[in-house]
Design a protein around this motif. Structure first.
Motif, PDB file in Angstrom:
ATOM      1  N   GLU A  66      45.062  54.525  40.125  1.00 37.84           N
ATOM      2  CA  GLU A  66      44.059  55.255  39.340  1.00 37.84           C
ATOM      3  C   GLU A  66      43.664  54.530  38.063  1.00 37.84           C
ATOM      4  O   GLU A  66      42.466  54.425  37.770  1.00 37.84           O
ATOM      5  N   ALA A 107      40.219  58.321  42.132  1.00 38.52           N
ATOM      6  CA  ALA A 107      40.383  59.453  41.215  1.00 38.52           C
ATOM      7  C   ALA A 107      41.481  60.309  41.826  1.00 38.52           C
ATOM      8  O   ALA A 107      41.365  60.731  42.983  1.00 38.52           O
ATOM      9  N   TYR A 108      42.525  60.556  41.067  1.00 39.62           N
ATOM     10  CA  TYR A 108      43.718  61.149  41.666  1.00 39.62           C
ATOM     11  C   TYR A 108      44.289  62.263  40.809  1.00 39.62           C
ATOM     12  O   TYR A 108      44.476  62.090  39.599  1.00 39.62           O
ATOM     13  N   VAL A 147      43.075  63.223  46.310  1.00 33.66           N
ATOM     14  CA  VAL A 147      42.614  61.871  46.012  1.00 33.66           C
ATOM     15  C   VAL A 147      41.221  61.645  46.589  1.00 33.66           C
ATOM     16  O   VAL A 147      40.864  62.225  47.621  1.00 33.66           O
TER      17      VAL A 147
END
Length: 495
Positions: free
Chosen positions: A236, A242-243, A281
């Motif tokens: 990330e 994007a987590y 995610v």
């Protein structure tokens, strides 16, 4: 199961300038650039460019990282990683130590650092991609804590305790990212593409033919979730994903032996209020860009949305059936945008002709593309009303638009179109879908004595279509009739 990346749908990427801005904003890359600028000439470093303890603390302070007693270790780790990336991707030049110079070398900003501000978007993306590759390699490495504990305790180093298979570990991460890439592409442009971590882990572990996972498989899914959680936490900051990480309480439960896979009843259900606690995610545009570069480097076809706009009508129609519906429509719109509607419609209809195996799918794609073309396509469509191969789709297209004066199709044309429509589905990757089963049931229910007429249809795919209808129809008697009709079609004398 990992993604089959030999046939990939196209993805949509922002312009290079936008990607470069996102690369510069990625936390890890931004820190690496900042430390490279901070590294004045003569900065003392180790032989490999590593910073001594005092310099690491200074680097952490330069980045504005908190250094309280509780946070000093994490701050130094973050600064150390950013510095290592700056060295590895060439933002910093390291001069080796001279003999007798207490084993310390020097570091200074490199010429490549100027590319960050003075270069173009492609230069920035090259530097970011190099940083991304470093992080991807790190993420595939095993947990070294066990070895650190051995060394700290003065024990003999035991590499077997790592149980490390470098190739398998790299394949695991590649498989997860490949599935994310494929899922993102299949969603089509403008869709968020977020995937619950248990669902992604299951796609890597659970066999395709397993209806209910066993306890052993669920345990493997739980292990995969924890492994992916560690890897995505590393990816990330680089801007690849994007987590939203697995919640700390779940990690604590897993440490005590509770299986992560026993969390939400349906880990893939986005409406599950608890799903985000198990990790969610999605690939960022930068992540898509990086993975696509990797695939192209491996010789795989990884197209972009809109690349078909410059192809001829035949290539377009051959490609559309393989794409998700939203992407197919986008491609058709892009192809038609710079062409005169009447000429484009004529070209599409010409490309739809043929008796080859892919021809039925091209005709179905032609009908979809003509829907995008709108009313300006009407003259070209009217011109093929009496064409043996295109007359049926022409009548469907005109009737759906309420055009008056459309001649009624002959019975032969109706049945030919029915066979062609089923053949179009069978010729793609969508055999035995609920939609195809529904189509088969609709055709048989709509036409009385369907098989008595269908076996006589002079279409290259008639025997295969009737066999498939026998396989797909739920009524045993109807299925038997379909198989008999297929036998008749195969036994019919050819002209």
């Amino acid at each position: 199961m990992t993604a089959d990346r030999t046939v990939l749908p196209p993805v949509q990427l922002p312009a290079e300038a936008q990607l470069a801005r996102e690369a510069l904003a990625a936390p890890l890359f931004a820190r690496a650039v900042r430390l490279a600028r901070w590294a004045g000439p003569g900065l003392r470093v180790g032989a490999g460019g590593e910073q001594p303890g005092a310099e690491v603390r200074a680097a952490a302070a330069e980045l504005g990282l908190a250094e309280s007693a509780d946070e000093e270790g994490e701050a130094r780790a973050v600064a150390g990683e950013a510095w290592r990336i700056a060295v590895d991707i060439g933002l910093v030049d390291v001069t080796a130590p001279e003999d007798g110079d207490d084993a310390l070398g020097t570091a200074a900003p490199s010429a490549d650092l100027r590319l960050v501000t003075d270069g173009g978007p492609a230069d920035v993306l090259e530097l970011w991609t190099a940083a991304c590759e470093c992080v991807l390699s790190d993420a595939a490495l095993p947990d070294m804590s066990a070895l650190v504990e051995q060394v700290t305790a003065g024990e003999e180093l035991d590499l077997d305790r790592l149980d490390w298979d470098p190739e398998a570990d790299a394949d695991f991460l590649d498989g997860a990212l490949g599935n994310l890439y494929l899922l993102t592409a299949m969603e089509g442009p403008g869709v968020d593409g977020a995937v619950p971590l248990p669902a992604l882990a299951a796609s890597l572990v659970v066999p395709d033919d397993m209806d209910e996972p066993t306890e052993e498989v669920l345990a493997e899914v739980s292990e995969a979730v924890l492994r992916l959680d560690e890897q995505f936490r590393m990816l990330e900051p680089a801007g690849v994903v994007a987590y939203r990480p697995v919640a700390e309480e779940i990690l604590l439960e897993a440490a005590g032996g509770a299986p992560v896979a026993d969390g939400p009843d349906d880990p893939g259900d986005p409406d599950d209020a608890d799903v985000s606690r198990y990790g969610v995610v999605r690939l960022t545009p930068l992540g898509l860009y990086a993975l696509r570069r990797r695939m192209l480097a491996d010789g795989l076809a990884a197209p972009l949305v809109g690349e078909l706009a410059g192809e001829d009508a035949y290539v377009l129609l051959d490609a559309l059936p393989r794409l998700p519906d939203p992407v197919a429509q986008t491609e058709a719109e892009a192809w038609l945008a710079d062409r005169k509607p009447a000429e484009a419609a004529t070209a599409l209809l010409d490309a739809a002709r043929g008796a080859d195996d892919r021809a039925p799918a091209r005709r179905l794609a032609c009908q979809q593309a003509l829907a995008v073309a709108g009313a300006d396509a009407e003259p070209a469509v009217r011109d093929v009303l009496h064409d043996r191969e295109l007359g049926g789709l022409a009548r469907v297209w005109l009737t759906e638009r309420g055009v008056p004066g459309v001649p009624q199709p002959t019975e032969d044309m109706v049945f030919w179109l029915a066979v062609d429509t089923v053949a179009a589905q069978l010729g793609g990757l969508r055999d035995d879908t609920p939609e195809l089963r529904e189509l088969v049931a609709h055709l048989v229910g709509r036409h009385r004595g369907f098989f008595g007429a269908a076996w006589r249809v002079d279409h290259p795919a008639t025997p295969e279509v009737l066999e498939a209808m026998g396989r797909l129809h739920p009524d045993r008697q109807v299925a038997k009739d379909a198989r008999k009709a297929a036998f008749k079609a195969r036994s019919r004398p050819t002209a």
